[in-house]
Design an enzyme around this catalytic site. Structure first.
Site, PDB file in Angstrom:
ATOM      1  N   GLN A  11      49.368   6.802  10.685  1.00  0.00           N
ATOM      2  CA  GLN A  11      49.817   5.520  10.243  1.00  0.00           C
ATOM      3  C   GLN A  11      50.558   5.802   9.076  1.00  0.00           C
ATOM      4  OE1 GLN A  11      46.822   2.694  10.805  1.00  0.00           O
ATOM      5  NE2 GLN A  11      47.894   1.182  10.173  1.00  0.00           N
ATOM      6  N   SER A  95      44.996  11.956  11.649  1.00  0.00           N
ATOM      7  CA  SER A  95      44.161  10.639  11.799  1.00  0.00           C
ATOM      8  C   SER A  95      44.600   9.906  13.028  1.00  0.00           C
ATOM      9  CB  SER A  95      44.495   9.470  10.553  1.00  0.00           C
ATOM     10  OG  SER A  95      43.514   8.324  10.764  1.00  0.00           O
ATOM     11  N   LEU A  96      45.247   8.925  13.319  1.00  0.00           N
ATOM     12  CA  LEU A  96      45.291   8.281  14.852  1.00  0.00           C
ATOM     13  C   LEU A  96      46.055   9.414  15.403  1.00  0.00           C
ATOM     14  CD1 LEU A  96      48.151   7.247  15.872  1.00  0.00           C
ATOM     15  CD2 LEU A  96      48.121   5.888  13.678  1.00  0.00           C
ATOM     16  N   ARG A 120      40.407   0.836  18.030  1.00  0.00           N
ATOM     17  CA  ARG A 120      40.353   1.631  16.637  1.00  0.00           C
ATOM     18  C   ARG A 120      40.855   0.670  15.566  1.00  0.00           C
ATOM     19  NH1 ARG A 120      43.078   5.739  13.993  1.00  0.00           N
ATOM     20  NH2 ARG A 120      41.764   7.283  12.821  1.00  0.00           N
ATOM     21  N   HIS A 204      39.026   5.690   6.438  1.00  0.00           N
ATOM     22  CA  HIS A 204      38.587   7.069   6.172  1.00  0.00           C
ATOM     23  C   HIS A 204      37.380   6.933   4.931  1.00  0.00           C
ATOM     24  CE1 HIS A 204      40.721   8.839   9.121  1.00  0.00           C
ATOM     25  NE2 HIS A 204      41.674   8.384   8.836  1.00  0.00           N
ATOM     26  N   GLN A 253      35.377  10.902  12.373  1.00  0.00           N
ATOM     27  CA  GLN A 253      36.962  10.985  11.694  1.00  0.00           C
ATOM     28  C   GLN A 253      37.193   9.579  11.105  1.00  0.00           C
ATOM     29  OE1 GLN A 253      40.061   9.315  13.115  1.00  0.00           O
ATOM     30  NE2 GLN A 253      41.170  11.248  13.761  1.00  0.00           N
TER      31      GLN A 253
END
Length: 316
Positions: A11, A95-96, A120, A204, A253
């Protein structure tokens, strides 16, 4: 011998117009965008191509949108005779981007990945009321000092290290007051810059536990195959292939640290990778790779011209 890893952006890389040139040039890309639109029951492709920016930036839209572009590029490469399993030793995503990496490596279908990322994004947004959480980039501090700053700033609230993006580029995440304290402490401890980030939620960190629970449930209901090449996982900075472990690490995560510095260090060290190809929107990971290991050769594959050059290089 050239050993490659394919990496997938996270992102922040989204931009209005993303994927539009791919859709114009390739039927395979159009098919991916249509598949994502149908899976989500929304015209996400229209938001990607035309905006508005504030709607695209919403976490629940930005996450599947970034995956869609990455997977469109994968499908176009396949149509030109480039199969991931033949040219990548590992996949990794920021991440994503880990979901994009797994879809590219055959663990998830594109439709399931789109739905997982929508869930998510929504779960991350819902986990913390707007205005209660924040993130800040602390530039120019080493990891030990950053951990000191986070511990000192917490004062009974949440201030966690969220992203270790590159040496001297670390992001902290938590409650607004704790993150504001971290910014001031970081400056006092010699940070070159410390600034709040324009994000909609504190990703996170431990405040994201409700989102981690939502993802545990969503991932339990999805069919998962072993990836065709190992995934170097964000929370481990080590390769994994077992679907049960991948599921567990994807849940971790959500609240865990994105260990990107260590991921690239592992890939270009023990992993033996010399070339990192970033497949998707933007060039963020290509820039970070250079900062992490100046020897690493980074390629950003975003546009039709990039795809042609990449295919020519791989099939030469």
């Amino acid at each position: 011998m050239t050993k490659r890893a394919f990496t997938f952006p996270g992102q922040g890389s989204q931009a209005v117009g993303m994927g539009k040139d791919l859709a114009a040039a390739y039927p395979e890309a159009r098919a991916v965008f249509q598949e994502v639109d149908e899976a989500l029951g929304q015209r996400l492709s229209a938001i990607m191509f035309e905006g508005p920016d504030d709607i695209l930036r919403l976490t629940e839209n930005a996450q599947p949108a970034l995956m869609a572009v990455s997977l469109a590029i994968i499908r176009v490469l396949e149509s030109k005779g480039v199969r991931l399993a033949d040219h990548a030793a590992f996949v990794a995503g920021h991440s994503l981007g880990e979901y994009s990496a797994l879809a590219a490596a055959g663990t998830f279908t594109i439709a399931d990945t789109a739905r997982l990322l929508k869930t998510r994004g929504q779960a991350m947004q819902k986990a913390v009321p707007v205005g209660h959480g924040a993130m800040a980039a602390l530039l120019g501090l080493d990891m030990a000092t950053t951990h000191e700053v986070a511990a000192e700033a917490a004062q009974g609230e949440v201030c966690d290290v969220a992203n270790d993006n590159a040496p001297g580029q670390v992001v902290v995440s938590g409650t607004v007051a704790a993150i504001e304290r971290a910014v001031e402490l970081a400056k006092a401890k010699g940070a070159k810059r410390a600034l709040l980030l324009p994000v909609s939620a504190p990703f996170h960190c431990s405040l994201m536990q409700p989102a981690a629970d939502a993802m545990a449930q969503a991932l339990a209901e999805v069919t998962m195959n072993a990836p065709v090449v190992p995934l170097v996982a964000n929370v481990l900075a080590m390769p994994i292939t077992d679907p049960a472990e991948i599921r567990q690490r994807l849940v971790e995560q959500v609240t865990g640290v994105v260990r990107w510095t260590e991921t690239v260090t592992w890939l270009t060290g023990p992993g033996g990778v010399t070339h990192l190809a970033e497949l998707g929107t933007g060039k963020v990971l290509t820039g970070l790779a250079k900062r992490i290991n100046a020897e690493a050769i980074g390629t950003s594959v975003t546009t039709p011209a990039d795809i042609d050059a990449f295919v020519a290089e791989l099939l030469a």
